[in-house]
Design a protein around this motif. Sequence first.
Motif, PDB file in Angstrom:
ATOM      1  N   ASP A 146       0.730  -1.174  -0.117  1.00 31.88           N
ATOM      2  CA  ASP A 146      -0.395   0.413   0.142  1.00 31.88           C
ATOM      3  C   ASP A 146       1.047   1.105   0.035  1.00 31.88           C
ATOM      4  OD1 ASP A 146      -2.835   1.385   0.629  1.00 31.88           O
ATOM      5  OD2 ASP A 146      -1.464   2.128   1.902  1.00 31.88           O
ATOM      6  N   PRO A 147       0.458   2.088  -0.944  1.00 30.02           N
ATOM      7  CA  PRO A 147       1.241   3.564  -1.096  1.00 30.02           C
ATOM      8  C   PRO A 147       1.604   4.204   0.859  1.00 30.02           C
ATOM      9  CG  PRO A 147      -0.722   4.251  -2.164  1.00 30.02           C
ATOM     10  CD  PRO A 147      -0.568   2.586  -1.768  1.00 30.02           C
ATOM     11  N   GLU A 148       0.823   4.220   1.048  1.00 29.77           N
ATOM     12  CA  GLU A 148       0.314   5.258   2.125  1.00 29.77           C
ATOM     13  C   GLU A 148       1.588   5.566   3.029  1.00 29.77           C
ATOM     14  OE1 GLU A 148      -3.061   7.111   5.433  1.00 29.77           O
ATOM     15  OE2 GLU A 148      -3.262   5.201   4.613  1.00 29.77           O
ATOM     16  N   PHE A 149       2.098   4.179   3.345  1.00 29.19           N
ATOM     17  CA  PHE A 149       3.206   3.845   4.412  1.00 29.19           C
ATOM     18  C   PHE A 149       4.358   4.981   4.569  1.00 29.19           C
ATOM     19  CE2 PHE A 149       6.643   1.641   5.861  1.00 29.19           C
ATOM     20  CZ  PHE A 149       6.427   0.965   6.888  1.00 29.19           C
ATOM     21  N   PHE A 150       5.074   5.028   2.769  1.00 31.93           N
ATOM     22  CA  PHE A 150       5.945   5.948   2.855  1.00 31.93           C
ATOM     23  C   PHE A 150       5.897   7.199   3.393  1.00 31.93           C
ATOM     24  CE2 PHE A 150       8.630   9.010  -0.003  1.00 31.93           C
ATOM     25  CZ  PHE A 150       9.695   8.084   0.663  1.00 31.93           C
ATOM     26  N   PHE A 151       4.297   7.622   2.665  1.00 35.02           N
ATOM     27  CA  PHE A 151       4.537   9.107   3.229  1.00 35.02           C
ATOM     28  C   PHE A 151       3.870   9.524   4.807  1.00 35.02           C
ATOM     29  CE2 PHE A 151       2.348   8.188  -1.029  1.00 35.02           C
ATOM     30  CZ  PHE A 151       3.554   9.329  -1.905  1.00 35.02           C
ATOM     31  N   THR A 152       3.567   8.269   5.180  1.00 40.33           N
ATOM     32  CA  THR A 152       3.127   8.418   6.685  1.00 40.33           C
ATOM     33  C   THR A 152       4.554   8.672   7.473  1.00 40.33           C
ATOM     34  OG1 THR A 152       2.313   6.584   6.912  1.00 40.33           O
ATOM     35  CG2 THR A 152       0.481   7.953   6.619  1.00 40.33           C
ATOM     36  N   THR A 153       5.221   7.852   6.871  1.00 42.14           N
ATOM     37  CA  THR A 153       6.714   7.934   7.765  1.00 42.14           C
ATOM     38  C   THR A 153       7.909   9.046   7.223  1.00 42.14           C
ATOM     39  OG1 THR A 153       7.107   6.444   6.202  1.00 42.14           O
ATOM     40  CG2 THR A 153       6.587   5.176   8.037  1.00 42.14           C
ATOM     41  N   HIS A 154       7.610   9.592   6.483  1.00 43.83           N
ATOM     42  CA  HIS A 154       8.751  10.111   5.876  1.00 43.83           C
ATOM     43  C   HIS A 154       8.452  11.248   5.191  1.00 43.83           C
ATOM     44  CE1 HIS A 154      10.850   6.528   5.055  1.00 43.83           C
ATOM     45  NE2 HIS A 154      11.530   7.053   5.260  1.00 43.83           N
ATOM     46  N   CYS A 155       6.609  12.097   5.391  1.00 38.81           N
ATOM     47  CA  CYS A 155       7.083  13.440   4.204  1.00 38.81           C
ATOM     48  C   CYS A 155       5.956  14.128   5.019  1.00 38.81           C
ATOM     49  CB  CYS A 155       6.200  12.782   2.889  1.00 38.81           C
ATOM     50  SG  CYS A 155       7.566  11.853   2.082  1.00 38.81           S
ATOM     51  N   LEU A 156       5.489  14.056   6.154  1.00 37.94           N
ATOM     52  CA  LEU A 156       4.633  14.248   6.947  1.00 37.94           C
ATOM     53  C   LEU A 156       4.660  15.664   7.387  1.00 37.94           C
ATOM     54  CD1 LEU A 156       1.413  11.887   5.794  1.00 37.94           C
ATOM     55  CD2 LEU A 156       1.829  13.761   4.810  1.00 37.94           C
ATOM     56  N   ASP A 157       4.102  16.367   8.115  1.00 35.52           N
ATOM     57  CA  ASP A 157       4.760  16.342   9.958  1.00 35.52           C
ATOM     58  C   ASP A 157       4.401  16.204  10.567  1.00 35.52           C
ATOM     59  OD1 ASP A 157       4.649  19.217   8.312  1.00 35.52           O
ATOM     60  OD2 ASP A 157       2.415  19.737   8.784  1.00 35.52           O
ATOM     61  N   ALA A 158       3.644  15.091  10.406  1.00 39.57           N
ATOM     62  CA  ALA A 158       3.948  14.034  12.294  1.00 39.57           C
ATOM     63  C   ALA A 158       4.405  13.208  11.914  1.00 39.57           C
ATOM     64  CB  ALA A 158       2.698  13.466  12.282  1.00 39.57           C
ATOM     65  N   SER A 159       5.288  12.830  10.447  1.00 32.34           N
ATOM     66  CA  SER A 159       5.908  11.654  10.618  1.00 32.34           C
ATOM     67  C   SER A 159       7.283  11.521  11.352  1.00 32.34           C
ATOM     68  CB  SER A 159       5.945  11.971   8.432  1.00 32.34           C
ATOM     69  OG  SER A 159       5.316  11.802   7.753  1.00 32.34           O
ATOM     70  N   SER A 160       7.285  10.306  11.077  1.00 34.27           N
ATOM     71  CA  SER A 160       9.020   9.625  12.257  1.00 34.27           C
ATOM     72  C   SER A 160      10.073   9.723  11.779  1.00 34.27           C
ATOM     73  CB  SER A 160       8.422   8.756  13.403  1.00 34.27           C
ATOM     74  OG  SER A 160       8.671   7.501  12.341  1.00 34.27           O
ATOM     75  N   LYS A 161      10.079   9.948  10.821  1.00 33.61           N
ATOM     76  CA  LYS A 161      11.217   9.873   9.898  1.00 33.61           C
ATOM     77  C   LYS A 161      11.082  10.999   8.832  1.00 33.61           C
ATOM     78  CE  LYS A 161      12.164   4.774   9.733  1.00 33.61           C
ATOM     79  NZ  LYS A 161      13.799   4.668  10.869  1.00 33.61           N
ATOM     80  N   ASN A 162      10.476  12.214   8.707  1.00 35.58           N
ATOM     81  CA  ASN A 162      10.503  13.253   8.417  1.00 35.58           C
ATOM     82  C   ASN A 162      12.298  14.303   8.570  1.00 35.58           C
ATOM     83  OD1 ASN A 162      10.244  15.229   6.728  1.00 35.58           O
ATOM     84  ND2 ASN A 162       8.372  16.028   7.716  1.00 35.58           N
ATOM     85  N   ARG A 163      12.938  13.448   8.788  1.00 33.50           N
ATOM     86  CA  ARG A 163      13.768  14.372   9.194  1.00 33.50           C
ATOM     87  C   ARG A 163      14.914  15.157   9.265  1.00 33.50           C
ATOM     88  NH1 ARG A 163      15.592   7.922   8.200  1.00 33.50           N
ATOM     89  NH2 ARG A 163      15.767   7.362  10.757  1.00 33.50           N
ATOM     90  N   GLY A 164      14.285  15.565   7.782  1.00 32.43           N
ATOM     91  CA  GLY A 164      14.779  17.092   7.342  1.00 32.43           C
ATOM     92  C   GLY A 164      13.565  18.248   7.508  1.00 32.43           C
ATOM     93  N   GLY A 165      12.592  17.811   8.162  1.00 34.37           N
ATOM     94  CA  GLY A 165      11.296  18.776   8.301  1.00 34.37           C
ATOM     95  C   GLY A 165      10.723  19.494   7.291  1.00 34.37           C
TER      96      GLY A 165
END
Length: 530
Positions: free
Chosen positions: A436-455
């Motif tokens: 499912d595609p949602e996984f990548f966005f929710t982990t990396h790309c959103l304000d609340a993502s745990s792996k949105n390391r670059g802000g």
Amino acid sequence: MKRKNLRKKIGVSLLALTMTAGLLAGCKDKDSASAPEDAGGIQTAEGEKVFYYGDTTFNAENDESDVNPHNGYSGWACIRYGIGETLFRYTDSMESEPWLATEYKNVDENTWEITLRDGVTFTSGRAMDAAAVKECLDHLVEVHERAGGDLKIQEVTADGLTLTIRTEEPVPALINYLAEPYGCIIDMEAGIGEDGNVSGTGPYRATLVETDKGLTLVKNENYWDGMPHLDTIYVRTISDGDTMTMAMQSGELDGAYGLPYASLPLFESAPYSISSCETSRSFFGAMNYETEALQDANVRRAIAGAIDRENFTKVLMNGNGSPAVGPFPASFPFGDSTVTAQSFDLEVSKTLLAEAGWTDTDGDGYVDKNGQKLTLRWLTYPSRQELPLLAESVQATMKEIGIDLQVNCTANHLDFVASGDWDIYASAFVTAPTGDPEFFFTTHCLDASSKNRGGYHSEELEALEEQMSRTFDAKERAELATKMTQVILDDNSFVFASHLRMSIVSGEGVTGLVAHPCDYYEITAELDKN
């Protein structure tokens, strides 16, 4: 990091081979001192089968420090090594199917009723019923931030073999998330050991767990899905690819995952075999928006246009990957064939830098602005053999456009991530482990993502995710995923280099060691050595 002339290196690297042989032989002496064994790992004296498996991934560097699925990404080790299983799993075509569950019903947008498989027991001896699963899921969402954010569980109720999950809001991909390795069902009554060991339902149980070294597995005599073929399995973490290659050639290993691409041709014919498949594991860099230079859209575009994906995959990866446009392979309905990204063109990248005010004023080959050279810190890690090669490739092309790229390839990369001491962080990630595609966005790309390391922040992306989170139709989800991918590509917030073709090598007589598109399910009850 180059791995050229491997056959010559094998001839002169006897010390490394001796060290590896000593390590593995030491394991044999420790666990079965009185039993003679052949070089392939069969314990003949007492009729037991012993298997030796080399792997590069079981280490703290990969956030796999133990086999506790409620700890970081250690669920990957739990499921890969046959210790834990999930309620649902994925077929070779990445379609979900029941595993520890037998069926499910979506009662309403927020309620899911799951029927569990009867006759399953944990290696602790406890029967797996809905009460046990509830205890596991309750603890998971309490301690595991990523799982809690994905599942959004409000309440779990148990009645015999019927498990009911009610979510705080609609979670269309709930069944997909329950197949993620953190969803391995473990016995919370048995507890989690100080070494991170757990009691699961899989064909094997761990008797020894050593971070960065490996683990020892023994057969689960009461496994619900048939008797496992092997009595003992030694998983050994071997980070050096050439050392692993020699151990495989000498017969010290029966199977290996993570061999250097240059080594694979050595195992293409009998007595060896190679199992390969395309995966959604992607190699990509994330931009740090705290870095002033990277706040300029033209600089990010210039960097994206200086990634030579073709050379990286065809030459440095020896064809064991495909050039990436976005996070998902072209074989996915929401994959690379549906989106566009900045193409590789060094002259265009130079022009973009000049438009951003970065030019070479002192003739040293590097662009500068207001008296400051454009120097960027590329952070990555060595346990995935592709990442140092990617750093090598990008450093060369960045120099051609006038960017001084300083590479920090280190096992303690997460410390640098946490401190913010980086500008571009290159990592490997399975972007669609549940299909499912949602996984990548929710982990990396959103304000609340745990792996949105670059802000990274995008109002458009946040709005599209709001739609995705309430969309149950698969076709509509794919269309939304395509739009979301295009947003991050247009922003050049992430630059994608390649998707991995994964290969696992088996030695003589080994069967059942099969690569899977989601990169799970390596050690199973079917694994055997004849």
